[in-house]
Design a protein around this motif. Structure first.
Motif, PDB file in Angstrom:
ATOM      1  N   ARG A 132       0.726   3.817   1.809  1.00 36.34           N
ATOM      2  CA  ARG A 132       0.802   4.460   2.998  1.00 36.34           C
ATOM      3  C   ARG A 132       2.049   3.714   4.213  1.00 36.34           C
ATOM      4  O   ARG A 132       2.198   4.432   4.734  1.00 36.34           O
ATOM      5  CB  ARG A 132      -0.407   4.498   4.242  1.00 36.34           C
TER       6      ARG A 132
ATOM      7  N   GLY B  46       0.131   8.959   0.335  1.00 37.62           N
ATOM      8  CA  GLY B  46      -0.314   8.615   1.819  1.00 37.62           C
ATOM      9  C   GLY B  46       1.768   7.880   1.532  1.00 37.62           C
ATOM     10  O   GLY B  46       1.821   7.492   2.617  1.00 37.62           O
TER      11      GLY B  46
ATOM     12  N   LYS C 214       5.244   7.903   2.549  1.00 37.20           N
ATOM     13  CA  LYS C 214       6.095   9.594   3.586  1.00 37.20           C
ATOM     14  C   LYS C 214       7.323   9.892   2.356  1.00 37.20           C
ATOM     15  O   LYS C 214       8.049   8.831   1.653  1.00 37.20           O
ATOM     16  CB  LYS C 214       7.238   8.775   4.606  1.00 37.20           C
TER      17      LYS C 214
ATOM     18  N   GLU D 170       0.999  -1.287  -0.112  1.00 40.01           N
ATOM     19  CA  GLU D 170      -0.563  -0.034  -0.473  1.00 40.01           C
ATOM     20  C   GLU D 170       1.202   1.107  -0.147  1.00 40.01           C
ATOM     21  O   GLU D 170       1.812   0.967   0.741  1.00 40.01           O
ATOM     22  CB  GLU D 170      -1.043  -0.172   1.538  1.00 40.01           C
TER      23      GLU D 170
END
Length: 220
Positions: free
Chosen positions: A172, A191, A193, A170
């Protein structure tokens, strides 16, 4: 969500930024400061640079179209002059950081490139860069997505989702590193970083904080 994958840009991350070479070229040719970057940011989805990175035009067409675009901004720069400027020097500490991440995380590379010998992954014959071979770096990744082959380029969100699908993660659960803020924004919006790579030391510290590794030790 715990981090499962680290996804990297190539040029400007594992190698020095081509912007440095662009600046030297402009000084040598008496061109206005940041002219090349201005050409590349005008009509960013349809200009010669974008079309070449999606393999919609060949090198000869890029040469002529870039010349037209730069001339319209007041200084003629043939596209053929730009291509050799794309090959930067390898940053060994970034390579060491990739090697440290690989046993612990899935690792991928998303690179906007062109079908020329000057672009990472585009030509097997142009792989030498000091003591570290570009080909050896690329082989460390679980997945490499090249715009010239995929027909889609950053910052289109599709290319980030293609990588997530290929890595089976995913967004994120991913960290994404790129030297361009415009490419970090869609990653963050999905999502991920996102870490903008300017000063490599700062980027490695931020990556270390995100994944729980001390790159000051492993990448010294």
């Amino acid at each position: 969500m715990a981090i499962e994958a680290v996804i990297w840009d190539f040029g400007g991350v594992f190698t020095t930024s081509p912007f440095e070479a662009f600046a030297r070229y402009e000084v040598e040719r008496g061109a206005p400061k940041d002219l090349i970057r201005r050409v590349n940011t005008l009509n960013p989805d349809t200009n010669a640079w974008a079309r070449f990175e999606r393999s919609e035009i060949d090198a000869a067409a890029f040469d002529g179209l870039f010349l037209e675009e730069s001339t319209a901004l007041g200084h003629a720069v043939p596209g053929r002059d730009i291509l050799p400027l794309l090959s930067g020097a390898v940053r060994p500490r970034m390579v060491a950081a990739l090697a440290a991440c690989k046993p612990l995380f899935k690792v991928g590379c998303i690179t906007n490139n062109m079908r020329t010998e000057h672009s990472p992954g585009a030509d097997a014959g142009q792989r030498e860069a000091g003591d570290i071979r570009i080909g050896d770096i690329l082989e460390m990744f679980d997945v490499v997505i090249e715009s010239a082959k995929a027909g889609v380029r950053k910052p289109d969100p599709k290319i980030y989702l293609m990588m997530c699908e290929a890595l089976r993660v995913e967004p994120r659960a991913c960290v994404y590193l790129d030297d361009l803020g415009i490419n970090c924004k869609p990653a963050a919006a999905l999502g991920m970083k996102a870490i903008k790579v300017g000063d490599p030391d700062v980027a490695l510290r931020e990556l270390g904080e995100a994944v729980g590794l001390d790159f000051a030790a492993v990448a010294a």
